[in-house]
Design a protein around this motif. Sequence first.
Motif, PDB file in Angstrom:
ATOM      1  N   MET A   1       1.125  -1.135  -0.348  1.00 21.93           N
ATOM      2  CA  MET A   1       0.110   0.121  -0.087  1.00 21.93           C
ATOM      3  C   MET A   1       1.014   0.875  -0.349  1.00 21.93           C
ATOM      4  O   MET A   1       2.124   1.111   0.647  1.00 21.93           O
ATOM      5  N   ASP A   6      -2.627   4.607   3.115  1.00 25.07           N
ATOM      6  CA  ASP A   6      -2.731   3.737   3.992  1.00 25.07           C
ATOM      7  C   ASP A   6      -2.992   5.187   4.856  1.00 25.07           C
ATOM      8  O   ASP A   6      -4.217   5.843   5.819  1.00 25.07           O
ATOM      9  N   HIS A   7      -1.744   6.635   5.062  1.00 20.37           N
ATOM     10  CA  HIS A   7      -2.389   7.613   5.238  1.00 20.37           C
ATOM     11  C   HIS A   7      -3.864   8.341   5.387  1.00 20.37           C
ATOM     12  O   HIS A   7      -4.742   8.943   6.242  1.00 20.37           O
ATOM     13  N   VAL A  10      -6.543   6.017   7.239  1.00 20.55           N
ATOM     14  CA  VAL A  10      -6.486   5.699   8.452  1.00 20.55           C
ATOM     15  C   VAL A  10      -6.874   6.896   8.830  1.00 20.55           C
ATOM     16  O   VAL A  10      -7.936   7.289   9.599  1.00 20.55           O
TER      17      VAL A  10
ATOM     18  N   LEU C 274      -2.324  -8.223   5.677  1.00 20.52           N
ATOM     19  CA  LEU C 274      -2.326  -6.599   5.415  1.00 20.52           C
ATOM     20  C   LEU C 274      -0.516  -6.498   5.366  1.00 20.52           C
ATOM     21  O   LEU C 274       0.087  -6.547   6.207  1.00 20.52           O
ATOM     22  N   SER C 277       1.643  -1.004   8.019  1.00 19.34           N
ATOM     23  CA  SER C 277       0.811   0.204   7.076  1.00 19.34           C
ATOM     24  C   SER C 277       0.202   0.194   8.413  1.00 19.34           C
ATOM     25  O   SER C 277       0.382  -0.152   9.498  1.00 19.34           O
ATOM     26  N   LEU C 279      -2.826   1.866   8.589  1.00 23.06           N
ATOM     27  CA  LEU C 279      -3.888   1.191   8.503  1.00 23.06           C
ATOM     28  C   LEU C 279      -3.679  -0.372   9.527  1.00 23.06           C
ATOM     29  O   LEU C 279      -4.790  -0.228  10.287  1.00 23.06           O
ATOM     30  N   LYS C 280      -3.612  -1.438   8.647  1.00 20.20           N
ATOM     31  CA  LYS C 280      -2.911  -2.347   9.107  1.00 20.20           C
ATOM     32  C   LYS C 280      -2.750  -2.158  11.014  1.00 20.20           C
ATOM     33  O   LYS C 280      -3.754  -3.276  11.757  1.00 20.20           O
TER      34      LYS C 280
END
Lengths: 62, 103, 625
Positions: A1, A6-7, A10, C274, C277, C279-280
Amino acid sequence: MSGWLDHALVFIVVAASGAYALYAFGPRALRVRVAALFGTAARPAGRCGSCDGCGPRRPPRA
Amino acid sequence: MDDRATPLAADAPAFAEMALADLQPGITARVVGVCSGPHAPIEVAQRLAELGFLPGEIVRVVARGFLSREPIAVRVGTGTFALRRFEADCVRVVPAPGARVII
Amino acid sequence: MNAALDQANGPMVALVGNPNCGKTALFNILTGSRQKVANYAGVTVERKEGPLTTPSGRRIRILDLPGAYSLDPMTPDESVTADVLLGRRDGEARPDFVVCVTDATNLRQNLRLVISVKRLGLPMVVALNMSDLARRKGMSIDAARLAQELGVPIVETVGVRPGGVKPLLEFLDRAGPAAAGPEPAAWRKQTPEEIARDQREVLRILAAAGVEDFAGPTFSDRIDAVVLHPLAGPAILAVVLFLVFQAVFAWAQLPMDLIKGGITTIGGWLATALPASLLKDLLINGVLAGVGSVLVFLPQILILFLFILVLEDAGYLPRAAFLLDRVMGSVGLSGRAFIPLLSSFACAIPGIMATRTIQSPRDRLATIMIAPLMTCSARLPVYALIIGAFIPHELVWGGLELQGLVLFALYVAGVAGAMSVAYVLNRRGRGSRFHALMLELPAYHWPNLRNLAIGLWQRLEIFLTRVGTIIVSLMVILWALSSVPLAPAGAAGPAIQYSIAGRIGAALAVVFAPIGFNWQIAVALVPGLAAREVAVGALGTVYALSATGKDVSGALAPLIARSWSLPTALSLLAWYVFAPQCLSTLATVKRETNSWRYPVIMAGYLFALAYAASFITYRIALAFQ
């Protein structure tokens, strides 16, 4: 990713959670506004875990 | 309030009028009326009447608390109520052993 | 809602009747709502409205009102009913039609209210509810004759069966509520003599309709002879409560292990699926660790509620109130405080609402003030987490679960605290020695399976909704606050210590150090203000972020078992017995007392008590360690 995706993801999740918490625990006026937007009844602040007395739990069916 | 309201039936002349609070468990009695008690204002009597403690109704003490003999579970008509002593003091009754409600 | 819309939704039909005659059960079937019903007086304390469309398509609004013994209200909940019927309620028209609900097995008492309502001159029908029970008891009620004598139409209903309202629906459809009722007759308080006169009329009507009943011992009386026995009664109550707490631990093990296993599996799958990251990290350490640690306690909550639902449906709760009345009276509480306090074991909010059934404002306030000390179900995850982690899973005293025993002790501690506070309040307020009881002990019934299933399903729904909304969102926020700012390069220790949440925790830890809380606990207490069980989720998230590198989702208990001392654990338990960790409760107190004064006093005294209790517990435990 990739880093920026990603940022961004989130950031969206955190922002959405913040908005929800503000809605649930914020002033009642805000809840009434939002409820009006969706055409539903405003619920009391942060409904308790096992509320028995806060009005119909589901919209009564016609 | 008239405490000497006439009992409906003339079946218990041998027993003296008493407070429901002093009635023995298991003995049936007929309600004579309600009055304000030594620790109970007239509103208590009013509510007792609304609950069904009315002249002629049959009452029976179902159970009593331990030691202090309080609270008192009383069957009146077809309902049962828990009363504290000062409340049961407001109901005047005449024992009527063996009486059953027959309408 | 404006008047035009009201008209469009059809005429207003009010359900009126004595307490516990089944108005809300009828309301639920008529409107498809799921309002709480139980076998004791005073479950409904507010007006509730729902729409109904009759078989022929007529739209009606059904209004459920709190039960009342008469139209001369003694309590705030009864006032609602009287005010609505008499048109004294601001901004609300009188109902267009009244359904006077009666318990067919208790007409001697119920018909007096029917006669009173009839005097109001509103169009009405009498619903002979629980007509199935009456028939089973061998009572023959000539409904047609009864209607003739009463001078109002009668329909027979069974509130616990979906088809049981058919006659009422047909009636509402056919006769149809009149568009506009006549002007209300003036109402004046009845004297006991007038009530007695009404009762003679009731007896005449019942005799004419051939209704016979006996005051001889009934099935319920025979049960009461044992259950209310001065010695056997309290023993039975103790055994019942005790079994509940044993079951909460003993029966929940298997489903809890299953949930734990499921969460670990999901965590493992996420970890491999995943790429590394942010998010993970959010999903595993924020959401899964937080939500998973709360979700595990679902089986225990459901088991607790299963018992509560069975007891309240059977009609045992008012008996428990009878047995404990002496205790309540000795600390200056009204006997009617018992049911609100018992509701507070589910949640303080409905408990505080239920205090509307208490006559004296002073008694009501005292009950409100101590309601949060009853151990609400949101504390259960906190207790269960700490007990599971620190109290060995073993049998003591010949077969008693030690964990269940400790849980029982915590509930007792809450009750003892409440009683002491009530005692002090009563002393300080120089309250009267005489507090009303006058509590109806309803006939026992077998718990209705459909009711139980619906009740449990609702718990499940509420819990999952809460986990899926409030808890998830707070966990995400906590994760964010625990992740920024990032740790400086080359920092020792976990990154969370350098984050906003870490710094807040460190600052709060100074305050909590005397009672043995570390900074992780201090951090978790803050979101825990939103709702108590959130603290468990927060601990899950905070520990997941503190543990360097290892995947800990779903395994919070062993982690805290390693990192906390026993005195800290006990201190946290003591804290949760007293602490006012629930903003919703304080908001409800504000609403019910209509002032800021009482919620502020409540929060103040509870925090003081919690801190004192934790301090003492911590110091004693340290001394014995």
